[in-house]
Design a protein around this motif. Sequence first.
Motif, PDB file in Angstrom:
ATOM      1  N   UNK B 223      -0.965  15.533   7.639  1.00  0.00           N
ATOM      2  CA  UNK B 223       0.072  16.430   7.125  1.00  0.00           C
ATOM      3  C   UNK B 223      -0.201  16.764   5.651  1.00  0.00           C
ATOM      4  N   UNK B 224       0.149  17.985   5.271  1.00  0.00           N
ATOM      5  CA  UNK B 224      -0.124  18.446   3.905  1.00  0.00           C
ATOM      6  C   UNK B 224       0.579  17.562   2.865  1.00  0.00           C
ATOM      7  N   UNK B 225      -0.072  17.373   1.750  1.00  0.00           N
ATOM      8  CA  UNK B 225       0.484  16.556   0.660  1.00  0.00           C
ATOM      9  C   UNK B 225       1.080  15.259   1.204  1.00  0.00           C
ATOM     10  N   UNK B 226       0.281  14.565   1.966  1.00  0.00           N
ATOM     11  CA  UNK B 226       0.787  13.389   2.669  1.00  0.00           C
ATOM     12  C   UNK B 226       1.244  12.298   1.697  1.00  0.00           C
ATOM     13  N   UNK B 227       0.525  12.126   0.593  1.00  0.00           N
ATOM     14  CA  UNK B 227       0.933  11.098  -0.374  1.00  0.00           C
ATOM     15  C   UNK B 227       2.310  11.423  -0.947  1.00  0.00           C
ATOM     16  N   UNK B 228       2.537  12.694  -1.240  1.00  0.00           N
ATOM     17  CA  UNK B 228       3.860  13.106  -1.715  1.00  0.00           C
ATOM     18  C   UNK B 228       4.920  12.801  -0.657  1.00  0.00           C
ATOM     19  N   UNK B 229       4.584  13.060   0.581  1.00  0.00           N
ATOM     20  CA  UNK B 229       5.558  12.799   1.643  1.00  0.00           C
ATOM     21  C   UNK B 229       5.810  11.298   1.834  1.00  0.00           C
ATOM     22  N   UNK B 230       4.778  10.497   1.639  1.00  0.00           N
ATOM     23  CA  UNK B 230       4.990   9.042   1.698  1.00  0.00           C
ATOM     24  C   UNK B 230       5.974   8.635   0.597  1.00  0.00           C
TER      25      UNK B 230
END
Lengths: 341, 341, 341, 341
Positions: B223-230
């Motif tokens: 998923x896009x910008x996964x670290x941000x989503x985490x």
Amino acid sequence: MLSFESDYTEGAHPQILQKLLETNFEQHPGYGNDVYTLSAKEKIKNICQLPDADVHLLTGGTQTNQIIIDTMLESYEGVIAAQTGHVASHEAGAIEYTGHKVLTLSQTDGKINAFDLKSYLANFYQDDNHEHMVFPGMVYISQPTEYGTLYSKDELLQLSTVCRQYHLPLFIDGARLGYALMADDCDHTIADIAKLADVFYIGGTKIGAICGEAVVFTKGNTPKHFVTQIKQHGALLAKGRLLGIQFDTLFTDDLYFSISRHAIECANRVRKIVQEKQYPFYIKNSTNQIFIIISDEKLAKLKEKLRVSFWEKYDEKHTVIRIATSWATSNEAVAALEEIL
Amino acid sequence: MLSFESDYTEGAHPQILQKLLETNFEQHPGYGNDVYTLSAKEKIKNICQLPDADVHLLTGGTQTNQIIIDTMLESYEGVIAAQTGHVASHEAGAIEYTGHKVLTLSQTDGKINAFDLKSYLANFYQDDNHEHMVFPGMVYISQPTEYGTLYSKDELLQLSTVCRQYHLPLFIDGARLGYALMADDCDHTIADIAKLADVFYIGGTKIGAICGEAVVFTKGNTPKHFVTQIKQHGALLAKGRLLGIQFDTLFTDDLYFSISRHAIECANRVRKIVQEKQYPFYIKNSTNQIFIIISDEKLAKLKEKLRVSFWEKYDEKHTVIRIATSWATSNEAVAALEEIL
Amino acid sequence: MLSFESDYTEGAHPQILQKLLETNFEQHPGYGNDVYTLSAKEKIKNICQLPDADVHLLTGGTQTNQIIIDTMLESYEGVIAAQTGHVASHEAGAIEYTGHKVLTLSQTDGKINAFDLKSYLANFYQDDNHEHMVFPGMVYISQPTEYGTLYSKDELLQLSTVCRQYHLPLFIDGARLGYALMADDCDHTIADIAKLADVFYIGGTKIGAICGEAVVFTKGNTPKHFVTQIKQHGALLAKGRLLGIQFDTLFTDDLYFSISRHAIECANRVRKIVQEKQYPFYIKNSTNQIFIIISDEKLAKLKEKLRVSFWEKYDEKHTVIRIATSWATSNEAVAALEEIL
Amino acid sequence: MLSFESDYTEGAHPQILQKLLETNFEQHPGYGNDVYTLSAKEKIKNICQLPDADVHLLTGGTQTNQIIIDTMLESYEGVIAAQTGHVASHEAGAIEYTGHKVLTLSQTDGKINAFDLKSYLANFYQDDNHEHMVFPGMVYISQPTEYGTLYSKDELLQLSTVCRQYHLPLFIDGARLGYALMADDCDHTIADIAKLADVFYIGGTKIGAICGEAVVFTKGNTPKHFVTQIKQHGALLAKGRLLGIQFDTLFTDDLYFSISRHAIECANRVRKIVQEKQYPFYIKNSTNQIFIIISDEKLAKLKEKLRVSFWEKYDEKHTVIRIATSWATSNEAVAALEEIL
């Protein structure tokens, strides 16, 4: 390369690792029902002088902010914070993700004040349209703030007084609480924090733990079925012992406070060096984060030997950097920093 | 007291603790940018034979399920799972908390099958009213299942085939993946899992780690910008090294697999004992969880010396209990269990 | 009592009611599949000179803002708006309820500008920590603004240019769009709006309809399964004809524009009266809302005969009030207002 | 073409349109503060024989279900419903969108029963792991059900008794409530519903209104700041008069009940025709929806002249269709249907 980049660059205090080793093959129930978690909770209640407080251990700071705010607010309420508050700006929208607005107040040196808070609340309830707006449901402050500054006991008392007048819980984010309490000019104790806050947390991740924050509900105000809500937020650790052992160790023989004090002493020495070398401070404070203004030219040279945090551009030719000490900072590192600066 | 209550009653594998000790005062950047996390990711990609996979380390199982499902689904989609799937029943609504429905299929021995899945999907798209219903957006299975049973390679292939036909990602919850792969009758490898799943995770918490799950996006489908989503989900660990060091150790010299195999061998011995003592199995399986039917009378006696999981009432006078072995189970414990049973 | 309190104090334009009567016993399919909805959509596409646009009819303004923003943003994105934007302050947290942060820019006369927007975006992407922050995912403006002011065509073009540079959709809230387009100094048409915006809506509730807003996706950018998402948000009307008939009527023979122009002419007369009576304007504008500063003493007297909106305290002895004309304002009412003022 | 496709194919009862016309140019405050809304609320409280009830008017059924469930549940609670309940299957995930799980019970003829409910609740609280599961927080039933069947007064009383024992509110979805109450074999009144339910709504959209549902909180249990929460959900109508006038009209001179009775009489005639023509009923009921089994061959022919709802495939050669009468069904239409069948 020397690093003063943040206060979470090392692992855990050796006593914690030692305890993890010693207890490793003991069998314990999960989800925070182990004896170390229970012991840690007791020790924290004692140090807070709040035998009836309720303590819960979580893993990280954003998670803790998200869960406290979401579970204590009604669904139509928002949380009041400084524009520079961590929850307002640097948590990737973790608060809004749970449906709550962060209502911002202007700040000075990272702090909000009781007068502005009271005005905000008075205006809100005087507004004929306030039923069409987000209700203020909680006040969030950080001690120390994101700029390393401190609220005095009197300032906390004033904020707490306004909060009680408006029946709002006061939430103190203590991700670096030890570094506040051990600062030279701090005029209060953790028991004062426990008395003035409705909920606060004692940061472990930045002070000796490899992960972990201890949440204290001070007034019999734990959200209902809180463990279920932690699980619902994806934050319930199966092996709760990991958190229990860490906080049990940190609150044995005042370890938390002594290692916090060590970081402050290192920071005091750094402040002295900075002053001697005549770098201007961006902001004055007494905790473990030191913000200084440095020419971009000088910064380019420093970067070859030193890692620090870029904070923001000061002007076209200068930058604000942050030097952070921690429980793990060695005397040698401070000496090396003096050399480099 | 002897405990076979779960596979997360002990701490971490000693080699992990050793490595935490050795590296403790190294300074590393946070949030998963440390060298151990990078190394762990490489090792996992190698073992999966997927050089282009994307690996992320998270802390716990519910968190991992919540984040994978929420970030991979469109907002109007739900996840298909067995009625007995962990996400359907035992995660305190963590999936629904993120706005997604769990769409349940009936199961046999904890497993769904390709025929039922295909029927469900065909019916959904034939329904004139499907625009008023939750779109199926992903298929979730556990390997091994919540009942310790295994999908065969062929069953996985069939499910995967239906998923691809309907453009649905197949998500394999591998909280106990090692215990599946090392079972006597397992007919596939982790590389097969990596090939058939669109996303899966390798459970650490129940297999040698003190916490941690390694998520593998197998098809360039992170998923896009996964670290941000985490971070937005409150799940980004500041000291990512805690996870990195653990998985780096587990995937050095096949430790993950050898300790998983140890648990299976213990379980096989327990199964033999159970059979000899003529306790009926509630369900047949070949992994680390053993479900047996026991009279309430006998259970009352056992409880004086043994901790196991109460699973469910079988009938008025009998109960289903679960005996779980793990990487940490000792030969002495198995011998003691034989004595008690 | 005379009322200029808002532009939604009356029912619907008589032609709408007439049409509802005439068509009442026709049988039509629900959920927006009736012929009137289809006809309304065609007429709106024509007037926008966008044959490929996609039009959807919703019921109210907050609902429309909530659904557009939630369905067009990725889950980790927020919407940029003026601090005074309706979505930022007066929608009870409806945006945050869907998980999205409102990222505010400072404003002048209710408007943001392209320079500030560009600076914000440039700074965001330059920040090393932006992965820990809310990604800007859309720009929201109101035309006219909440203060009745107008963006010029050039200002819109500049904002649109920055948006395209950063791949952000520009969303224009047109709850009072007719009152903008028919203002004396408006330099653009609805076709210009349709060209510059990525999504906008044509407000019906405040201009002739009893309820209803027409959303226009201008660039083939309708969110996937949009009808399902409307239903998921609780906003899908079973009897979609109610909206279809209204917009079909409003966009027949330019009714929407002629009744909007009527409101502007009434407002112009009110502005003249206000000027003659020497009440200072709080803000200059050319649309249907007139903001004036009035002494509290005078206000107390007015209130006996006139209902207006209290806007905010100006100083200790003065108040800002809002006088709103609408499609339903009668010449007699304006004359009566002159008398009273 | 003749249509018995649904009970929302026409507009509004003529008396409602007449009243909208008559009152059109009256000026009223928005958001439900108009005199007609106030009057409607009084009339509804009277008919319910609950002077202290609290009534709110909303626009549509899914919206109403979503808002009632979301605002009455704690965040960690789910709603219990029949597997065939509208909220469980046909609302595009509108309930889960607000973070709540729908906990399903098996059903007979669309109904759940007190025994199953009690078993479910007893089992839940006996489960050692229930803190890891979704807490049941409300019981949802529809009267009539989605299959047009009725709960008897005794059945409602039994469900209500279990709910009270477990402190769960009983929520009755009355989207077609009039068609239940006016059925030949209905053994209770709206006052009984008001007494047994903790919250219910009186459906307008399917019975005479062009839109609108009247929610009744029967026990002083309105969620706090409910108007704010309606707005937060995007559901607060600016021109609340639209709903107020409709319900004021429907509850003047028992219009709601007389038009409901008309639909029932039409349905009774249809049932007689169906029986005479020897089409088998798929399910027996006494309300306005008639479910019959028809051969696909016959259905193909019918479709040339008649619109009905396709319900589901019965077997390979037969289909279940739904014929719905309503307040707007004419005697001529029923006669024409007889002809066609």
